[in-house]
Design a protein around this motif. Structure first.
Motif, PDB file in Angstrom:
ATOM      1  N   GLY A  63     -31.929   2.054 -15.456  1.00  8.30           N
ATOM      2  CA  GLY A  63     -32.495   2.342 -16.792  1.00  8.30           C
ATOM      3  C   GLY A  63     -32.268   1.371 -17.703  1.00  8.30           C
ATOM      4  N   LEU A  64     -31.959   0.093 -17.322  1.00  9.96           N
ATOM      5  CA  LEU A  64     -31.796  -0.907 -18.145  1.00  9.96           C
ATOM      6  C   LEU A  64     -33.074  -1.652 -18.500  1.00  9.96           C
ATOM      7  N   ILE A  65     -34.253  -1.681 -17.544  1.00  6.34           N
ATOM      8  CA  ILE A  65     -35.475  -2.333 -17.809  1.00  6.34           C
ATOM      9  C   ILE A  65     -36.508  -1.281 -17.625  1.00  6.34           C
ATOM     10  N   VAL A  66     -37.928  -1.541 -17.943  1.00  5.68           N
ATOM     11  CA  VAL A  66     -38.899  -0.921 -17.776  1.00  5.68           C
ATOM     12  C   VAL A  66     -40.009  -1.868 -17.256  1.00  5.68           C
ATOM     13  N   GLY A  67     -41.109  -1.561 -16.519  1.00  8.48           N
ATOM     14  CA  GLY A  67     -42.042  -2.505 -16.214  1.00  8.48           C
ATOM     15  C   GLY A  67     -43.169  -1.883 -16.600  1.00  8.48           C
ATOM     16  N   THR A  68     -44.158  -2.693 -17.065  1.00  6.79           N
ATOM     17  CA  THR A  68     -45.739  -2.379 -17.597  1.00  6.79           C
ATOM     18  C   THR A  68     -46.670  -3.065 -16.729  1.00  6.79           C
ATOM     19  N   ARG A  69     -47.623  -2.330 -16.120  1.00  7.56           N
ATOM     20  CA  ARG A  69     -48.432  -2.990 -15.304  1.00  7.56           C
ATOM     21  C   ARG A  69     -49.598  -3.411 -16.161  1.00  7.56           C
ATOM     22  N   ARG A  70     -50.109  -4.819 -15.903  1.00  6.12           N
ATOM     23  CA  ARG A  70     -50.993  -5.433 -16.786  1.00  6.12           C
ATOM     24  C   ARG A  70     -51.860  -6.089 -15.683  1.00  6.12           C
ATOM     25  N   GLY A  71     -53.031  -5.609 -15.199  1.00  2.00           N
ATOM     26  CA  GLY A  71     -53.740  -6.065 -14.063  1.00  2.00           C
ATOM     27  C   GLY A  71     -52.962  -6.224 -12.602  1.00  2.00           C
ATOM     28  N   ARG A  72     -52.736  -7.565 -12.118  1.00  2.00           N
ATOM     29  CA  ARG A  72     -51.954  -7.637 -11.115  1.00  2.00           C
ATOM     30  C   ARG A  72     -50.617  -7.888 -11.303  1.00  2.00           C
ATOM     31  N   TRP A  73     -50.324  -8.059 -12.533  1.00  2.00           N
ATOM     32  CA  TRP A  73     -48.893  -8.478 -12.856  1.00  2.00           C
ATOM     33  C   TRP A  73     -48.131  -7.344 -13.540  1.00  2.00           C
ATOM     34  N   ILE A  74     -46.856  -7.382 -13.616  1.00  2.73           N
ATOM     35  CA  ILE A  74     -46.016  -6.511 -14.327  1.00  2.73           C
ATOM     36  C   ILE A  74     -45.126  -7.164 -15.200  1.00  2.73           C
ATOM     37  N   ASP A  75     -45.315  -6.685 -16.486  1.00 10.35           N
ATOM     38  CA  ASP A  75     -44.493  -7.107 -17.519  1.00 10.35           C
ATOM     39  C   ASP A  75     -43.104  -6.457 -17.803  1.00 10.35           C
ATOM     40  N   TYR A  76     -42.122  -6.945 -17.629  1.00  6.20           N
ATOM     41  CA  TYR A  76     -40.655  -6.182 -17.909  1.00  6.20           C
ATOM     42  C   TYR A  76     -40.012  -6.398 -19.140  1.00  6.20           C
ATOM     43  N   SER A  77     -39.324  -5.403 -19.620  1.00  8.89           N
ATOM     44  CA  SER A  77     -38.727  -5.571 -20.850  1.00  8.89           C
ATOM     45  C   SER A  77     -37.305  -4.648 -20.685  1.00  8.89           C
ATOM     46  N   LEU A  78     -36.548  -4.990 -21.655  1.00  9.63           N
ATOM     47  CA  LEU A  78     -35.367  -3.976 -21.783  1.00  9.63           C
ATOM     48  C   LEU A  78     -35.583  -2.832 -22.240  1.00  9.63           C
ATOM     49  N   THR A  79     -34.885  -1.649 -21.930  1.00  9.05           N
ATOM     50  CA  THR A  79     -35.389  -0.365 -22.476  1.00  9.05           C
ATOM     51  C   THR A  79     -34.535  -0.330 -23.809  1.00  9.05           C
ATOM     52  N   GLU A  80     -34.922   0.553 -24.535  1.00 10.82           N
ATOM     53  CA  GLU A  80     -34.426   0.878 -25.984  1.00 10.82           C
ATOM     54  C   GLU A  80     -32.726   0.920 -25.779  1.00 10.82           C
ATOM     55  N   GLY A  81     -32.059   0.174 -26.283  1.00 10.51           N
ATOM     56  CA  GLY A  81     -30.699   0.443 -26.498  1.00 10.51           C
ATOM     57  C   GLY A  81     -30.026  -0.131 -25.075  1.00 10.51           C
ATOM     58  N   ALA A  82     -30.511  -0.823 -24.515  1.00 10.44           N
ATOM     59  CA  ALA A  82     -30.011  -1.128 -23.102  1.00 10.44           C
ATOM     60  C   ALA A  82     -28.722  -2.068 -23.328  1.00 10.44           C
ATOM     61  N   LEU A  83     -28.935  -3.022 -24.172  1.00 13.93           N
ATOM     62  CA  LEU A  83     -27.579  -3.808 -24.581  1.00 13.93           C
ATOM     63  C   LEU A  83     -26.383  -3.095 -25.087  1.00 13.93           C
ATOM     64  N   GLU A  84     -26.683  -2.223 -26.019  1.00 15.42           N
ATOM     65  CA  GLU A  84     -25.794  -1.225 -26.612  1.00 15.42           C
ATOM     66  C   GLU A  84     -25.149  -0.450 -25.460  1.00 15.42           C
ATOM     67  N   ARG A  85     -25.946   0.047 -24.690  1.00 17.47           N
ATOM     68  CA  ARG A  85     -25.301   1.002 -23.733  1.00 17.47           C
ATOM     69  C   ARG A  85     -24.521   0.069 -22.694  1.00 17.47           C
ATOM     70  N   LEU A  86     -24.918  -1.053 -22.684  1.00 19.11           N
ATOM     71  CA  LEU A  86     -23.873  -2.133 -21.673  1.00 19.11           C
ATOM     72  C   LEU A  86     -22.669  -2.266 -22.230  1.00 19.11           C
ATOM     73  N   HIS A  87     -22.880  -2.655 -23.763  1.00 21.49           N
ATOM     74  CA  HIS A  87     -21.700  -2.754 -24.480  1.00 21.49           C
ATOM     75  C   HIS A  87     -20.723  -1.657 -24.692  1.00 21.49           C
ATOM     76  N   ALA A  88     -21.275  -0.349 -24.654  1.00 20.01           N
ATOM     77  CA  ALA A  88     -20.625   0.866 -24.780  1.00 20.01           C
ATOM     78  C   ALA A  88     -19.858   1.104 -23.589  1.00 20.01           C
ATOM     79  N   ALA A  89     -20.456   0.633 -22.426  1.00 15.68           N
ATOM     80  CA  ALA A  89     -19.746   0.846 -21.091  1.00 15.68           C
ATOM     81  C   ALA A  89     -18.523   0.125 -20.954  1.00 15.68           C
ATOM     82  N   LEU A  90     -18.281  -1.086 -21.682  1.00 18.93           N
ATOM     83  CA  LEU A  90     -17.005  -2.012 -21.626  1.00 18.93           C
ATOM     84  C   LEU A  90     -15.976  -1.269 -22.216  1.00 18.93           C
TER      85      LEU A  90
END
Length: 104
Positions: A63-90
């Motif tokens: 649940g840290l990244i999400v992929g969005t298809r654009r033609g034959r490629w996929i653009d990846y981005s962090l999910t909302e709050g991914a870095l905050e959730r990682l920080h909170a896990a520490l």
């Protein structure tokens, strides 16, 4: 109470294990700068395509990244709050210090 804390720790460990690999940690770092096409990630992380796909899958399933298809490629981005959730896990040093008991 103990069961909820155990479940919380298990979830934190699972999240941290998803980034406990140099390639996946590098991918999180790259994506923290903004979305990126898989073709660009492959240039920045020079590993075989099937291995890159595997690492991206692990991060997606965590649940840290999400992929969005654009033609034959996929653009990846962090999910909302991914870095905050990682920080909170520490562990929080302040709360850990309160739990420590000095034995002499």
């Amino acid at each position: 109470m103990l069961e909820s804390r155990t479940a919380e720790l298990a979830a934190a460990a699972e999240l941290l294990s998803a980034v406990a690999d140099p390639v996946r940690l590098q991918l999180i770092g790259l994506l923290s700068a903004g979305p990126s096409c898989v073709c660009d990630l492959q240039v920045d992380v020079p590993i075989p395509g099937n291995l890159l796909s595997y690492h991206l899958k692990v991060l997606r399933e965590a649940g840290l990244i999400v992929g969005t298809r654009r033609g034959r490629w996929i653009d990846y981005s962090l999910t909302e709050g991914a870095l905050e959730r990682l920080h909170a896990a520490l562990p929080d040093p302040a709360s850990m210090a309160r739990r420590l008991v000095v034995v002499r």
